[in-house]
Write a protein that holds these residues in place. Structure first.
Motif, short mmCIF file in Angstrom:
data_model
loop_
_atom_site.label_atom_id
_atom_site.label_comp_id
_atom_site.label_asym_id
_atom_site.label_seq_id
_atom_site.Cartn_x
_atom_site.Cartn_y
_atom_site.Cartn_z
N THR A 117 -8.01 11.64 -0.22
CA THR A 117 -9.00 12.51 0.41
C THR A 117 -8.61 12.95 1.82
N CYS A 118 -7.62 12.31 2.40
CA CYS A 118 -7.22 12.66 3.78
C CYS A 118 -6.49 14.01 3.78
N PRO A 119 -6.97 15.00 4.54
CA PRO A 119 -6.31 16.31 4.53
C PRO A 119 -4.92 16.29 5.16
N ASP A 176 -0.91 0.76 0.42
CA ASP A 176 -1.28 2.17 0.39
C ASP A 176 -2.63 2.40 1.04
N CYS A 177 -2.70 3.43 1.86
CA CYS A 177 -3.99 3.76 2.49
C CYS A 177 -4.97 4.22 1.42
N PRO A 178 -6.16 3.63 1.40
CA PRO A 178 -7.13 4.04 0.38
C PRO A 178 -7.65 5.46 0.59
N TYR A 233 2.76 4.69 8.22
CA TYR A 233 1.30 4.54 8.23
C TYR A 233 0.70 4.54 6.82
N CYS A 234 0.84 5.67 6.11
CA CYS A 234 0.10 5.84 4.84
C CYS A 234 0.47 4.76 3.82
N GLN A 235 1.72 4.31 3.85
CA GLN A 235 2.14 3.31 2.86
C GLN A 235 2.46 1.97 3.52
N ALA A 256 1.19 0.52 7.59
CA ALA A 256 0.18 0.08 8.57
C ALA A 256 -0.97 1.08 8.66
N TYR A 257 -1.60 1.37 7.53
CA TYR A 257 -2.67 2.39 7.56
C TYR A 257 -3.85 1.95 8.41
N ALA A 258 -4.04 0.64 8.54
CA ALA A 258 -5.17 0.16 9.35
C ALA A 258 -4.99 0.54 10.82
N GLU A 259 -3.74 0.84 11.19
CA GLU A 259 -3.48 1.24 12.58
C GLU A 259 -3.53 2.75 12.77
N CYS A 260 -3.69 3.48 11.67
CA CYS A 260 -3.71 4.95 11.76
C CYS A 260 -4.97 5.39 12.49
N ALA A 261 -4.78 6.28 13.47
CA ALA A 261 -5.92 6.74 14.28
C ALA A 261 -6.94 7.47 13.39
S1 SF4 Z 1 -2.78 6.42 6.86
FE1 SF4 Z 1 -3.90 7.94 8.06
S2 SF4 Z 1 -2.81 9.88 7.70
FE2 SF4 Z 1 -2.19 8.45 6.09
S3 SF4 Z 1 -3.59 8.89 4.39
FE3 SF4 Z 1 -4.48 7.20 5.59
S4 SF4 Z 1 -5.89 8.20 7.01
FE4 SF4 Z 1 -4.51 9.80 6.23
#
Ligand code: SF4
Lengths: 200, 71
Positions: free
Chosen positions: B11-13, B5-7, B31-33, B35-40
């Motif tokens: 807080t991410c809008p 899970d993306c930490p 991404y969010c659950q 490969a969040y480390a690859e999220c721009a």
């Molecule tokens: S993966 Fe990216 S879009 Fe998803 S919660 Fe994290 S920062 Fe936000």
């Protein structure tokens, strides 16, 4: 020192993310505001860069971006757009809104301290432990506080939020990352506080 | 607990918007659950840079297709 009853504080704290979400459709975060202010001062953005969108427009734009990235097949049938839907993606607040926000925090703290009736300016914290550790030096106390602030800034950047963003908003949405972050910073605070009291 | 899970979810809008619609779940699962480390967005955020509101996790930007209100 007199504190509010736990349920009074709990009601106020619960109201903060709720009002923020219902009114602004945004998470509430002090460090996020601070970051936005610094970003805004570094390079002001224009409304064209980040347009406001209502819910229907936003979902349409996101569906288009999703189809472009993954193909039409991942899209389900579109929900009926509601032209009266509220704005959910807002253009960033101008810098003065951030100043207003921080001014409000400072003013609230000042009003609360003055209302207690025994507030005096200090170079440290109104804390016995802090005074015992760092004395009343006009140099060391502020330096320690600024150093602590820098560490907090580093940590909140790394964790993507602070006590308000993760602790209030993230936890109220049952976000696991926020629960973990809150456990980490409150747990560390409690352990550090007990350790310092035991040592001194 | 899913360790992927993306930490920044709390807080991410962009995250609540992704959750809002079933057809956008693909971002959440990719991404969010995962490969969040690859999220721009995540990358910019941890680099201490401004995260544009319209930036998608894959680095694309949302395009606003607004009908003219004069018509
Ligand atoms: S993966 Fe990216 S879009 Fe998803 S919660 Fe994290 S920062 Fe936000």
């Amino acid at each position: 020192m007199h504190y509010l009853a736990f349920w009074q504080s709990a009601l106020v704290l619960a109201a903060v993310p709720l009002v923020q979400w219902l009114w602004l459709r945004r998470s509430f975060g002090v460090s996020g505001r601070y970051t936005a202010l610094v970003d805004e001062l570094r390079s002001p953005r224009s409304a064209e860069d980040e347009p406001e969108m209502n819910e229907a427009e936003l979902i349409a734009a996101m569906r288009a971006a999703t189809a472009e990235a993954f193909g039409e097949s991942v899209l389900e049938a579109p929900a009926a757009p509601d032209p009266a839907a509220p704005v959910v993606l807002r253009a960033a607040d101008p810098a003065y809104m951030h100043w207003l926000f921080f001014g409000g925090i400072a003013a609230g703290g000042l009003v609360s301290a003055l209302a207690r009736g025994n507030w005096t300016p200090t170079f440290g914290l109104h804390s016995e432990l802090f005074a015992r550790m760092f004395g009343a030096s006009p140099v060391l106390g502020p330096l320690v506080l600024v150093g602590g602030g820098v560490l907090v800034g580093f940590g909140t950047r790394m964790a993507g939020g602070c006590t308000s963003g993760h602790g209030l908003c993230g936890v109220s949405q049952f976000q696991r990352g926020s629960l973990l972050a809150t456990l980490a910073f409150f747990g560390t605070g409690v352990v550090t506080s007990f350790a310092l009291r035991g040592l001194l | 607990m899913a360790s992927q899970d993306c930490p920044h979810m709390g807080t991410c809008p962009m995250y609540p918007v992704i959750k809002l619609s079933g057809s956008l779940k693909v971002w959440q699962t990719r991404y969010c659950q995962a490969a969040y480390a690859e999220c721009a967005r995540h990358k910019l955020s941890v680099a201490g840079q401004r995260v544009p509101q319209t930036l998608m996790p894959n680095g694309a930007y949302l395009k606003l297709a607004r009908a003219s209100s004069a018509e």
